[in-house]
Design an enzyme around this catalytic site. Structure first.
Site, PDB file in Angstrom:
ATOM      1  N   SER A   7      97.847 -22.757  -2.892  1.00  0.00           N
ATOM      2  CA  SER A   7      97.903 -21.568  -3.729  1.00  0.00           C
ATOM      3  C   SER A   7      96.927 -21.680  -4.915  1.00  0.00           C
ATOM      4  O   SER A   7      95.730 -21.838  -4.707  1.00  0.00           O
ATOM      5  CB  SER A   7      99.344 -21.318  -4.198  1.00  0.00           C
ATOM      6  OG  SER A   7      99.464 -20.058  -4.805  1.00  0.00           O
ATOM      7  N   ALA A   8      97.420 -21.639  -6.154  1.00  0.00           N
ATOM      8  CA  ALA A   8      96.522 -21.829  -7.296  1.00  0.00           C
ATOM      9  C   ALA A   8      95.875 -23.205  -7.247  1.00  0.00           C
ATOM     10  O   ALA A   8      94.734 -23.378  -7.699  1.00  0.00           O
ATOM     11  CB  ALA A   8      97.280 -21.652  -8.598  1.00  0.00           C
TER      12      ALA A   8
END
Length: 303
Positions: free
Chosen positions: A145-146
Site C-alpha cells: 500500500s503506502a
C-alpha cells in the site's frame, strides 16, 4: 491498520520459529526497525548467509507500524517461507512528519542496511544479524500500500544515488501500491476521483506537494514524471487485488515500467475476489498464504 496492537519481538515465534528484535537506526529524529531472522542451519560451522529484504509497512503514511500485529504476522510467515532476513523500517508518520521526510527516513534505513556490507565501512559491526547472516548480493526492497509507494520512490532514488558499499537492489515487489492522480485509468469512474480516500489522504497530508495529486511521488504516470526506466532494481513484481480500487493503477504501473525501457524483468500477480491488503489483514486465508508463497518464490528466484 488503525488499532492493531503492538507485538513485542521474541527470540522464537511459536508458529514459525522466526526470531525478531528491534533496533535503533537513528536517535534524533528517531528511526527504528524490526529485524526478522528464520531458523538457521549450521553448515561447516560458518554463519548461514541469507537474502535480505528491506520492507516498508502500509497505512496511508499516517498509521501502521513495523511493530504491529498485522505486520508481525505477515513478515514472520514470509521470512519462514522464503528463508530470508527481513528488516522492517519503522519510519516516522505524517502529518507530524512531512511525507517527503518519510521517504528520506526509508532511504536512510536502506542505506543503514547497506552499510553492513563488506565494503560498507565501520557501521558493519553494529548489527550482528546483518553482518553475520546478510547476503549483500541478494538485497530486495518491498512494501504494501503506502509502503509500496515508498518502495517505488526509494527505487527511483536508488537508480540515481549509489548505496553504501556498492550494494545493488536485486529485486523489488510492490503489493497493492498506493498511486493516484487527477485523470481516470482503466475502468475508474470519469468523475469523483477527488473524493476517493487515496486522493483525500494525500492532499490532506501533503497540501504543499508540487502538482498536488499529480506529483510524481504519487502519480508516476504524470506529465514530466521521471522515466520508470530509472528504477534501481533488477527484477520487479507488482501484486494487485481484484476488488481494490487501486488495482488499475498497479496494472498501469506494470505496463508503464515495461514500456519505459526498464532493463529488468517485470511480473504481475492479480488475485481475483480479494480487496486491498488482504494478505496482511486476513493473512490466515488460503488466498493470502498462496500470495505469500508467490512472493517468497519471487524473492528466491535469483538465489
Amino acid at each position: 491498520m488503525s488499532g492493531t496492537p503492538y507485538v513485542p519481538p521474541c527470540l522464537e515465534d511459536p508458529k514459525t520459529g522466526v526470531a525478531s528484535k528491534d533496533i535503533t537506526i537513528r536517535e534524533d529524529p528517531l528511526i527504528r526497525a524490526r529485524l526478522h531472522l528464520p531458523k538457521l542451519e549450521t553448515v561447516n560451522e560458518k554463519p548461514q548467509k541469507l537474502p535480505i529484504l528491506v520492507y516498508y509497512h502500509g497505512g496511508g503514511f499516517c498509521i501502521g507500524s513495523a511493530f504491529s500485529l498485522f505486520e508481525y504476522q505477515h513478515l514472520t510467515t514470509l521470512v519462514a517461507e522464503a528463508k530470508i532476513l527481513a528488516v522492517s523500517i519503522e519510519y516516522r508518520l505524517a502529518p507530524e512528519c512531512p511525507i517527503p521526510a518519510i521517504y528520506d527516513d526509508c532511504w536512510e534505513g536502506l542505506q543503514w542496511v547497506a552499510s553492513h556490507s563488506a565494503d560498507g565501512g565501520a557501521a558493519a559491526a553494529k548489527e550482528p544479524w546483518l553482518a553475520d547472516h546478510g547476503d549483500f548480493q541478494r538485497v530486495s526492497v518491498a512494501g504494501d500500500s503506502a509502503g509500496a509507494n515508498i518502495a517505488h520512490n526509494v527505487l527511483m532514488r536508488a537508480g540515481c544515488d549509489p548505496l553504501l558499499g556498492g550494494t545493488k537492489i536485486s529485486a523489488a515487489y510492490l503489493t497493492h501500491p498506493y498511486f493516484w492522480g487527477s485523470e481516470p485509468i482503466g475502468s475508474e469512474p470519469k468523475t469523483g476521483l477527488d473524493k476517493a480516500l487515496s486522493h483525500v489522504i494525500w492532499t490532506f497530508l501533503y497540501p504543499t506537494a508540487k502538482d498536488g495529486i499529480d506529483s510524481p511521488m504519487v502519480n508516476p504516470f504524470a506529465a514530466g514524471a521521471p522515466s520508470l526506466a530509472g528504477l534501481g532494481c533488477g527484477r520487479l513484481l507488482v501484486s494487485v487485488a481484484g476488488k481494490d480500487r487501486l488495482r488499475h493503477r498497479g496494472l498501469k504501473y506494470c505496463e508503464a515500467v515495461k514500456e519505459s525501457g526498464f532493463k529488468g524483468e517485470v511480473e504481475v500477480v492479480e488475485v481475483e475476489g480479494e480487496d486491498h491488503a488482504f494478505h496482511i489483514v486476513t493473512f490466515e486465508k488460503e488466498s493470502a498464504q498462496v500470495l505469500i508463497k508467490r512472493l517468497a518464490a519471487f524473492l528466491n528466484k535469483s538465489c
